[in-house]
Design an enzyme around this catalytic site. Structure first.
Site, mmCIF file in Angstrom:
data_model
loop_
_atom_site.group_PDB
_atom_site.id
_atom_site.type_symbol
_atom_site.label_atom_id
_atom_site.label_comp_id
_atom_site.label_asym_id
_atom_site.label_seq_id
_atom_site.Cartn_x
_atom_site.Cartn_y
_atom_site.Cartn_z
ATOM 1 N N GLN A 118 0.916 -0.992 0.047
ATOM 2 C CA GLN A 118 -0.011 -0.040 0.238
ATOM 3 C C GLN A 118 0.812 1.200 -0.273
ATOM 4 O OE1 GLN A 118 -0.560 -0.672 4.975
ATOM 5 N NE2 GLN A 118 -2.340 -0.024 3.747
ATOM 6 N N GLU A 204 -8.071 5.484 6.335
ATOM 7 C CA GLU A 204 -8.140 4.654 7.390
ATOM 8 C C GLU A 204 -7.713 5.391 8.694
ATOM 9 O OE1 GLU A 204 -4.476 2.324 7.444
ATOM 10 O OE2 GLU A 204 -5.328 0.866 8.868
#
Ligand SMILES: *[C@@H]1O[C@H](CO)[C@@H](O)[C@H](O)[C@H]1NC(C)=O
Length: 267
Positions: A118, A204
């Site tokens: 990521q 997130e």
């Protein structure tokens, strides 16, 4: 004297030989983010258990992930562009605390929870000070900062990850306004293998130390031109499972998909 020196040096040597790989890794990690910032697979709200999403159009809830997750096989690349938001202290928040959120794209981390490749941008606010960090991560290792890129609110940033195998790949952050980019290449020796089961566009509430950071009001993050490479074809986010953040029985985000965009709104 000679005898004890010999013992000392051989035991030091033995310790050094045994400890070298771990120590090097720990040192590298300690140099990562001062606070060991880490993304994590989505948790079931109120637990430390991983939420394994099902392939459904119904929205599902986690304590740390909001956005869209494609569930399938053979995902080798994921990308999207977004405009860097200005984070705000959530209502009722304290000006003595730092609040953060992160926008990233990634491969795996859900129905495959052994790894996540990521890259993304963190945005934080404390009192009236806003800060940004661009990072890459191959979970379960920590995130590492990119150097040579300094993010500001309003920048249009392209995030992309490409897996060349289940243990190698690249993470790239590009400034769409001027075409400049930074890339990290993972050359193997990663802590977890990818399965290529998930492609995702996520906002997130990440971990620092071993708890989630206080979550910032990030306004809206729209991942546009959201694309994933699935075997030989390029797919968009339609058909992805939506996920939203729920903390202390309160839903904090609203995610949606429209065409090639994934929008995550703080509510
Ligand atoms: C992106 O490019 C614009 C235009 O050159 C510049 O103002 C901005 O600071 C750049 N941002 C990053 C993150 O490099």
């Amino acid at each position: 004297m000679k005898f004890s020196t010999a013992i000392l040096s051989s035991s030091l040597l033995a310790t050094a030989v045994l400890a070298a790989p771990l120590t090097d890794k720990r040192q590298a990690r300690n140099m990562a983010r001062s606070s060991n910032r880490q993304s994590h697979p989505p948790y079931i709200p109120g637990t430390n258990e991983i939420l394994h999403l099902s392939k459904t159009s119904h929205e599902q809830y986690s304590s740390n992930w909001a956005g869209a997750v494609l569930i399938g096989t053979g995902y080798k690349a994921v990308s999207a562009e977004f405009t860097v938001p200005t984070p705000k202290r959530p209502s009722g928040g304290s000006k003595h605390k730092q609040y953060c959120a992160s926008a990233w794209v990634g491969i795996d981390g859900d129905t495959c929870s052994s790894a996540i490749l990521q890259t993304g941008v963190d945005f934080c606010i404390q009192d009236s000070t806003v800060s940004y960090d661009a990072w890459y991560e191959w979970y379960p290792d920590y995130a590492y900062d990119f150097s040579g890129i300094s993010i500001s609110a309003g920048d249009v940033i392209k995030l992309s990850v490409d897996a060349s195998s289940d243990t190698t790949g690249t993470a790239t952050i590009e400034n769409v306004s001027n075409g400049e980019s930074v890339t990290h290449t993972f050359t193997g020796g990663v802590d977890g293998d990818l399965c290529e089961y998930n492609a995702e566009w996520i906002v997130e509430d990440f971990e620092s130390g071993s708890s989630l950071v206080p979550f910032a009001d990030f306004g809206t993050v729209t991942f546009s031109n959201a694309e994933a490479t699935d075997g030989s074809s390029t797919v968009g986010p339609s058909g992805a499972t939506l996920i939203d953040i729920e903390q202390n029985n309160e839903v904090l985000t609203s995610s949606s998909i429209s065409g090639s965009s994934v929008t995550v709104e703080y509510v």
